[in-house]
Design a protein around this motif. Structure first.
Motif, mmCIF file in Angstrom:
data_model
loop_
_atom_site.group_PDB
_atom_site.id
_atom_site.type_symbol
_atom_site.label_atom_id
_atom_site.label_comp_id
_atom_site.label_asym_id
_atom_site.label_seq_id
_atom_site.Cartn_x
_atom_site.Cartn_y
_atom_site.Cartn_z
ATOM 1 N N GLY A 1 -9.254 2.611 46.004
ATOM 2 C CA GLY A 1 -10.411 2.292 45.391
ATOM 3 C C GLY A 1 -11.284 0.947 45.807
ATOM 4 O O GLY A 1 -12.095 0.695 45.162
ATOM 5 N N ASP B 1 -14.800 1.415 46.765
ATOM 6 C CA ASP B 1 -15.623 1.780 45.758
ATOM 7 C C ASP B 1 -16.108 0.662 44.897
ATOM 8 O O ASP B 1 -17.141 0.280 44.480
ATOM 9 C CB ASP B 1 -14.981 2.677 44.627
ATOM 10 N N GLY C 1 -14.329 5.728 50.236
ATOM 11 C CA GLY C 1 -13.868 5.565 48.718
ATOM 12 C C GLY C 1 -12.620 6.126 48.669
ATOM 13 O O GLY C 1 -12.038 7.009 49.492
#
Ligand code: AMP
Ligand code: GLY
Length: 406
Positions: free
Chosen positions: A61, A64, A77
């Motif tokens: 992640g 993200d 992501g």
């Protein structure tokens, strides 16, 4: 444009080299062989574009996290990175997208797994569901070896949690191709294709590795072949991801095999290939930063352009790679190799010492030679690689010796 590259390997060195033609580059954490390496984490760096190299931070992640800070990121992501983080999930996406791939089953139970294995013939393919640093794939003609591997994977002994779900596939045969597609969530454009040499030894013998060499372009991969691959695999996959709410902005690396029944996708990776990147990017004649920034913005710009020549990359690895790399040996010859015409050395598993760079991993350097033809590029690559020395160095001598023809 200031560009921050995340990663430590030869792929990141090649990205830094290519992006450095048109921008200012920092690499975090990089390595002592990559100019512009800094220890500051990406989340604390100010840049106009972030390019995340390896799969692990993508699966975890990082893209993200950076996007949540308002940063412009090239890299999927965690939702999209699952394509590489779970082979079982990737196979489901391929099925939904109608993309041809090897028949498979995924299992957590040994009895069911062995029953499925009995439906396979001749060539058995056993994979960890999760990430295993390129080592979780066994391809064998020996059923007993396959069965034993399944036991080791499922128990967690071989690859920890990554292997506790196992993917069993029918074995396919045929030449392989790596196509790196730059995706903006909806659209995609392919970079010039490459072929990777996965096995450790000449003649495609020995165990699978992360890759011992590569070349680009590949005569087999004509424009029509690449167009078909975009229409039949990459774009339907992006559309399938989109329907699941996944806005995939990054590289979709498609590994495929040209089987007697036609091309089939073996795998997707969610990042640039290593060492394919070291063979593909040196041939790029357009601005890579602009292309990746446009993809990160969800508005893919003009397609990339490549020189008409070729590039061949030879990986220099340590004794014992891939099983048990011996490290700590002094490396010589990088400058000499780099000074040869058409030769670039990309650093991966290296560490600084008072005497100079020493080996610090399995794949240490990738030496790329460029030339007007694959043959000339190959001569340059090996002229460069022959300058590099340390005790126990291993490299294949047959990279791009017989390019796959159309
Ligand atoms: P993967 O990481 O899934 O691409 O697998 C690594 C390598 O294993 C591939 O590049 C192929 O050489 C080989 N491989 C993977 N899947 C298969 C298959 N179904 N049949 C034959 N070889 C395979
Ligand atoms: N060269 C294979 C890979 O990057 O996964």
């Amino acid at each position: 444009m200031k560009i921050c590259i995340v990663g430590t390997g030869g792929r990141e060195h090649a990205l830094a080299h290519a992006l450095g033609h048109h921008g200012d580059v920092v690499v975090t954490p990089g390595n002592p062989g990559i100019p512009g390496s800094v220890v500051t984490p990406a989340t604390e760096i100010d840049a106009d574009l972030f390019v995340v190299g390896p799969e692990a931070p993508l699966v975890n992640g990082l893209a993200d996290q950076l996007r949540a800070q308002g940063k412009r990121v090239f890299g999927p992501g965690a939702d999209g990175a699952k394509l590489e983080g779970s082979k079982a999930w990737m196979k489901q996406v391929l099925d939904k997208a109608g993309v041809p791939t090897a028949r498979y089953g995924s299992f957590t139970d040994q009895t069911a797994a062995l029953a499925f294995l009995d439906q396979m013939h001749d060539l058995f393919v056993i994979k960890t569901d999760g990430l295993a640093a390129g080592k979780g794939v066994l391809v064998t003609t020996d059923r007993a070896e396959a069965a034993e591997a399944i036991g080791g994977y499922l128990s967690g002994d071989a690859f920890g949690a990554a292997g506790q779900t196992v993917v069993i596939e029918e074995g396919l045969t045929g030449p392989e191709l790596s196509v790196l597609a730059i995706c903006d969530g909806k659209n995609a454009v392919a970079l010039s294709p490459a072929q990777d040499f996965k096995r450790q030894k000449d003649g495609d013998l020995g165990p699978n590795t992360g890759g011992m060499g590569a070349y680009s372009p590949v005569p087999l991969a004509t424009e029509a072949v690449v167009e078909q691959l975009m229409d039949k695999a990459i774009l339907p996959t992006l559309a399938t991801l989109g329907r699941q709410g996944i806005d995939y902005r990054g590289v979709l690396y498609c590994g495929l095999m040209f089987t007697p029944e036609g091309p089939k996708v073996l795998e997707y990776n969610v990042r640039f290939g290593d060492p394919e990147t070291q063979a593909v990017l040196p041939r790029l004649t357009s601005d890579l930063g602009q292309l990746l920034a446009s993809a990160a913005d969800g508005q893919l710009g003009a397609p990339p352009t490549f020189d008409a020549g070729a590039a061949v990359t030879v990986v220099c690895a340590t004794e014992g790679y891939p099983e048990k790399p011996r490290t700590g040996d002094l490396i010589s010859g990088i400058e000499e190799a780099n000074s040869l015409p058409g030769v670039s050395v990309y650093c991966a598993g290296v560490k600084a010492s008072p005497q100079g760079l020493i080996t610090a991993g399995g794949r240490v350097l990738a030496v790329t030679g460029q030339g007007a033809s694959i043959e000339q590029a190959r001569e340059n690559a090996y002229a460069g690689a022959n300058n590099i020395h340390w005790p126990g160095i291993q490299r294949r001598t047959d990279i791009a010796a017989q390019p796959t023809q159309a």
